[in-house]
Design an enzyme around this catalytic site. Sequence first.
Site, mmCIF file in Angstrom:
data_model
loop_
_atom_site.group_PDB
_atom_site.id
_atom_site.type_symbol
_atom_site.label_atom_id
_atom_site.label_comp_id
_atom_site.label_asym_id
_atom_site.label_seq_id
_atom_site.Cartn_x
_atom_site.Cartn_y
_atom_site.Cartn_z
ATOM 1 N N ASP A 1 34.456 8.777 69.345
ATOM 2 C CA ASP A 1 34.813 9.399 70.621
ATOM 3 C C ASP A 1 34.509 8.453 71.786
ATOM 4 O O ASP A 1 34.759 8.798 72.951
ATOM 5 C CB ASP A 1 34.154 10.769 70.797
ATOM 6 N N ASP B 1 35.332 11.141 64.665
ATOM 7 C CA ASP B 1 34.245 11.830 65.368
ATOM 8 C C ASP B 1 34.613 13.265 65.713
ATOM 9 O O ASP B 1 35.716 13.538 66.217
ATOM 10 C CB ASP B 1 33.934 11.102 66.690
ATOM 11 N N LYS C 1 32.202 12.554 61.668
ATOM 12 C CA LYS C 1 30.866 12.173 62.144
ATOM 13 C C LYS C 1 30.460 13.107 63.280
ATOM 14 O O LYS C 1 31.310 13.506 64.080
ATOM 15 C CB LYS C 1 30.847 10.726 62.641
ATOM 16 N N GLU D 1 26.952 14.061 66.091
ATOM 17 C CA GLU D 1 25.712 13.552 66.680
ATOM 18 C C GLU D 1 24.579 14.568 66.578
ATOM 19 O O GLU D 1 24.804 15.772 66.747
ATOM 20 C CB GLU D 1 25.940 13.202 68.165
ATOM 21 N N GLU E 1 21.857 4.513 66.556
ATOM 22 C CA GLU E 1 22.296 3.856 67.793
ATOM 23 C C GLU E 1 21.119 3.540 68.694
ATOM 24 O O GLU E 1 20.366 4.421 69.112
ATOM 25 C CB GLU E 1 23.320 4.733 68.544
HETATM 26 O O1 KIV Z 1 32.003 6.820 69.326
HETATM 27 C C1 KIV Z 1 31.660 5.748 68.800
HETATM 28 O O2 KIV Z 1 32.312 4.710 68.909
HETATM 29 C C2 KIV Z 1 30.432 5.743 68.042
HETATM 30 C C3 KIV Z 1 29.909 4.407 67.591
HETATM 31 C C4 KIV Z 1 29.258 3.719 68.705
HETATM 32 C C5 KIV Z 1 29.002 4.548 66.440
HETATM 33 O O3 KIV Z 1 29.858 6.749 67.834
#
Ligand code: KIV
Length: 317
Positions: free
Chosen positions: A43, A82, A111, A113, A176
């Site tokens: 994202d 994401d 993915k 968070e 991160e």
């Molecule tokens: O959104 C993204 O690009 C990420 C990476 C930095 C891992 O989450």
Amino acid sequence: MARTRASTIRARKGRPFATITAYDAAFGRAAENAGIDLILVGDSLGNVVLGYASTASVTLEDMERHGAAVVRGTNRAHVAIDLPFMSYEPSNEEAIRSAGRLIRVGASSVKLEGGVERAERIAAIVGANIPVIAHIGVTPQTASLDEGFGRRTDRERLLADADAVAAAGAFAVVLENVDPAIARVITARLAIPTIGIGSGADCDAQILVLYDLLGLTVDPPPFAKPYADLGALATAAIRRYADDVAAGRDQTGTPLTSRARANATAAATAPIAEVCAADVSIETPVKRPFTAPKTTSAAKVTIADQIRPRCVDGSTM
Ligand code: KIV
């Protein structure tokens, strides 16, 4: 050809591998051709492609559209997409539904968070047979609301987050901007691969935001090493094209007609109103129902007249 599965990525634990973000078919293809077989449609799309200040502005529809483009541009890469802000937080059901939408557009996994506080969501999505990558340390969707983007050094909390997401069934975890010494401990402790960004070289894998790597980001984070300067290359290429047009050359190198050259010269050197006059007098000095302005005052030039001088390629105006 079958895509790389989550189980294959998980089995890479202990062997360094590179992953990268991508947001469209062309760069997805470039990443795959470079041998990358885990591509994240992050994202970060919101920052680097869509121009938002925060990833919190990114919607599930944005992720579907760009995720699907990366899927179309690739054949064998594992494409993780994401889950954006507020597409998984409210409930397990909503998290599963959102993850399902990303799987429908071709995601190989999703993915999200968060650590301890998101373990339940991870377990729910994994329970629906959808593989999940976790993301701890700096979590950009909410970082600006509280802790900011600085390096995370709270060892107890980071270890608890890492343990929680692994126990919930994540097949990999992004770290991160985690203190490298703590990232090393987490990497040694977990059975799943750690994917570091700004977290030192001891993670199992590394990830970079593609636009940072290519030199397309105006203000990249200090840990993002640019491997090219595509921003400067793009500007130089566009300037060469604009120079060609201003000089009366077309894009194929074919010399333009003398009429077009005359127009180009006029367009490049004269104020708008004078160029209108030059164009008209060269092409149809008599028939066109147009009175060339006798003055350079923009107030006397119509919109159509202002557009006309830019048509310098020799085609009929
Ligand atoms: O959104 C993204 O690009 C990420 C990476 C930095 C891992 O989450």
